[in-house]
Design an enzyme around this catalytic site. Sequence first.
Site, PDB file in Angstrom:
ATOM      1  N   CYS A 202       0.853  -1.185   0.000  1.00 19.35           N
ATOM      2  CA  CYS A 202       0.000   0.000   0.000  1.00 19.35           C
ATOM      3  C   CYS A 202       0.891   1.236   0.000  1.00 19.35           C
ATOM      4  O   CYS A 202       2.087   1.135   0.267  1.00 19.35           O
ATOM      5  CB  CYS A 202      -0.939   0.001   1.202  1.00 19.35           C
ATOM      6  SG  CYS A 202      -0.116   0.187   2.797  1.00 19.35           S
TER       7      CYS A 202
ATOM      8  N   HIS B 277     -26.697 -25.886  22.761  1.00 19.55           N
ATOM      9  CA  HIS B 277     -25.874 -26.367  21.656  1.00 19.55           C
ATOM     10  C   HIS B 277     -26.051 -25.478  20.426  1.00 19.55           C
ATOM     11  O   HIS B 277     -27.126 -24.993  20.134  1.00 19.55           O
ATOM     12  CB  HIS B 277     -26.162 -27.830  21.293  1.00 19.55           C
ATOM     13  CG  HIS B 277     -27.576 -28.263  21.472  1.00 19.55           C
ATOM     14  ND1 HIS B 277     -28.161 -28.435  22.711  1.00 19.55           N
ATOM     15  CD2 HIS B 277     -28.529 -28.583  20.563  1.00 19.55           C
ATOM     16  CE1 HIS B 277     -29.413 -28.841  22.564  1.00 19.55           C
ATOM     17  NE2 HIS B 277     -29.665 -28.927  21.278  1.00 19.55           N
TER      18      HIS B 277
END
Length: 667
Positions: free
Chosen positions: A12, A581
């Site tokens: 960059c 669960h």
Amino acid sequence: MAKFDIIAATGCPTGIAHTFMAKEALEKAAAERGLTIKVETHGQVGVENELTKSEIAGAKAVVVAADKDVQAERFAGKPMISVGVSKALSVEAAGKLIDRALAAKGDDTVAAAADVEDEVEEKESIGHIIYKHLMNGVSHMLVFVVAGGVLTAVSFLWGITSFDSTAADYNSFAAMLKIIGGIAMNLMVPVLSAYIAESIGKRPALVPGFVAGMIAIQGLPVNADTGMIDAGGAGVGFGFLGGIVGGFLAGYVILLLEKVFAGLPKNLDGLKAIFLYPLFSTAIVGLVMLGISGPMAAINTAMMDFLKGLSASGAVVLGLAIGCMCAFDMGGPVNKAAYVTGTAMLTEALAAGVGTDTYNFGTNFMAAVSAACIVPPLITTFAVVVGKKYFSQEDHDAGVVNLILGCTHITEGAIPFMTKNIWPVMPIMMLGSSIASILTIMFNVHDPAPHGGFLVLPVVENGPLWVLAILIGAVVGGILFVAFKKYDFEKNQKAAPAAKPVEAPKAAAVEAPKAEASDFVKVENVFVAEDFASRDEALSFVSNQAVKAGIASDADAVMNAFLAREAEGTTGMMEGFAIPHAKSDAITEAAVIVVKDESGVTGWDTMDGAPVNVAIALLIPGAQAGTTHLKILSKVAEALMDEDFRATVKGSTDAAEIAKTINARLV
């Protein structure tokens, strides 16, 4: 020598954040696909993890995610994808790039899986090519600006005229610092121009590029008496815009000369490099640059007048423009345009001298830009601290780190938060930055340093007010960000009752690798002394711990899976036990996490109405929903029928004993 399925190069303009964020995203995406990868980074300290010729030759495909020159010609002949670095900042986006790179090789299976709507031409667009060349120049230029600007600013600590030997506050050391800083700042435009040219025409373009940059800062010398071109006269410079034009001109002149001299014998290559290219390119570029100096100076003056005109329209108009640009893409091209403009204004300000209108405007403009760049990371820090329950543990940790990044003027840390919810996070960031910029202008803050964040506070005029402006922008943005996350969190909870767990097709169900019963429940996943105010707080804790333990990749997704199951029917059992669960694709391996709250979790519906003291939470990958899930669930349900089992787990405060007891029932 190791071989890699994929090789990549990232870079960059500043080489601070995007470069390494893209590297990490590509590595994670490759790991998800079972591929090996090596990523070469082109950061501010130079090239790291450099690719060798043998590694390039042995790779199946190449991904280039860069906004600067990474010598992509090395990969000629390889299947390659080349995009801007911002296209590889998330694991999902990086994965698509890898898929496209492999698809380019002719793998029909991978090609079919690629996201069709995101397909683009494999050839780089003209816009990205131009942007890449420009950012190569900017990345080399910024370090000169930062070093020169900060040294110049530090010299003011001895007094605003401490560099002047005729002034009362003169200090010889301060004068030397200003001389050094001024030299570095004066190199800004020549370096910008030279490395734009180098990105296009490689090393031969450096000479005409530097010359073009020098002409851009001095203009066409004219004798004041005769009005004629005169090497001893004075000219009007045309700033960094001229440097940009000169850089592209120099680069493409070299490409033209390469074609012109292509017919010369091979044994004259040395002569071309050392004599023909520098001589002809410098003459051509120099004459063109001198010829356009008048129009370019007029354009440069018009641009500066436009910006000053915005200021004349009021602090709100100018601050809004600066804030929106800086926060729009946080380190991307729009942000860089605002920042580079700020540094250009600052360069002119420092050259004009303290006390001049140019100095006052340029340093005030730079302060507004810096404030706008500092705010976005601080918004995320405020949000994850104040609204912690609405963020995943991963986001919380990143937000805390952003306190350091924001205070040192590194905006990029806020990008991961924006990419998850561009709307409304981007407008929130833009609003926060704009507020800080507007207040900075209204408070008449002057920043003579182009970078450093709060580290340069000693040289900032009206520094306390500057900090106040930034904090106000960060708090306003942070409150809005928390409000959005709260709304999003509550919306997901309300939607949970209608949600149905998605069962994987039978054909896709796979057996989990058989784990040894003795270590399926790991000791480190048993928490024996917790205190939860509600069921959702307990489930949120489990979700975040799953991410920390590497069991899951997204705490929010796990939490939503828990809530969806609770909406179908409570998982609270009897005598203080619950077996929540979650089945989700965000869960990477089947696992059990146990939490104990001696005082009891209220608000969790149970069969006997008793509060929950022990929650044995099951976490199941989506693909194992019909196999592992049912097996573990049935084993735990059977164990809860055993009075000795319940007594041991509920009565013990030893995590190892609890893990051992549960593991023994999962055989």
